[in-house]
Design an enzyme around this catalytic site. Structure first.
Site, short mmCIF file in Angstrom:
data_model
loop_
_atom_site.label_atom_id
_atom_site.label_comp_id
_atom_site.label_asym_id
_atom_site.label_seq_id
_atom_site.Cartn_x
_atom_site.Cartn_y
_atom_site.Cartn_z
N CYS A 36 8.03 33.93 28.74
CA CYS A 36 7.61 34.81 27.64
C CYS A 36 7.84 34.05 26.33
CB CYS A 36 8.34 36.16 27.67
SG CYS A 36 10.09 36.10 27.23
N ARG A 81 11.65 39.81 28.20
CA ARG A 81 10.78 39.99 29.36
C ARG A 81 10.95 38.94 30.46
NH1 ARG A 81 5.22 40.35 26.34
NH2 ARG A 81 6.35 38.80 25.13
N ASP A 136 5.75 44.36 25.18
CA ASP A 136 6.89 43.67 24.58
C ASP A 136 7.87 44.67 23.97
OD1 ASP A 136 8.67 42.00 23.30
OD2 ASP A 136 7.11 40.71 22.45
#
Length: 158
Positions: free
Chosen positions: A8, A14, A131
């Site tokens: 990410c 993440r 996100d």
């Protein structure tokens, strides 16, 4: 042994969530020796920082063990060569990998939600993992990651 790298932007939310969720799924099936799993960032802004506390909390709330020593690292060209699959969280990550991967000549780059429906997989066409850095809903992101990780494991034949 299958080598998988989750990626990410910063490697504090993440991608480490995906790393630890996938490690958890693999461990629960007794497949630890079949996989080498890690995560990295496309940017350098968080390098050296630990997993973001709300991400760690969400994993803990769902009984997913984390490595408290995990620190953000940046993906390198050697990572691209070493790993069998590079699993990104969103389209933006693919754009950022172009310099590292040189446009993915080995077709190693996938989006995690490419595996949301293991019967209908198209490389890099899946939805983005939302996100939580921006929306704050770590539960939503966790659920998306679990779906993708379960699908990935199924896609790999487990």
């Amino acid at each position: 042994m299958k080598k998988i790298l989750f990626v990410c932007h910063g490697n504090i939310c993440r991608s480490p969530m995906a790393e630890f969720v996938f490690k958890d799924l693999v461990a629960k099936r007794g497949l630890d020796k079949d996989f080498y799993i890690r995560s990295a960032a496309t940017s350098s802004e968080e390098i050296g920082n630990g997993i973001y506390p709300p991400a760690a909390y969400e994993l803990g709330r769902n009984n997913v063990r984390i490595d408290k020593e995990k620190r953000a690292t940046r993906i390198t060209r050697n990572d691209y060569i070493e790993y069998d699959m590079i699993i990104v969280m969103e389209q933006y990550n693919i754009r950022n990998l172009r310099d590292v991967a040189r446009f993915d000549p080995d077709n190693k780059i996938w989006k995690l939600l490419d595996f949301d429906n293991p019967n209908d997989i198209v490389q890099c066409a899946g939805e983005d993992i939302s996100d939580p850095w921006y929306h704050g809903n770590f539960s939503k992101t966790y659920e998306e990651i679990v779906r993708g990780c379960k699908g990935l494991l199924e896609y790999l034949g487990y």
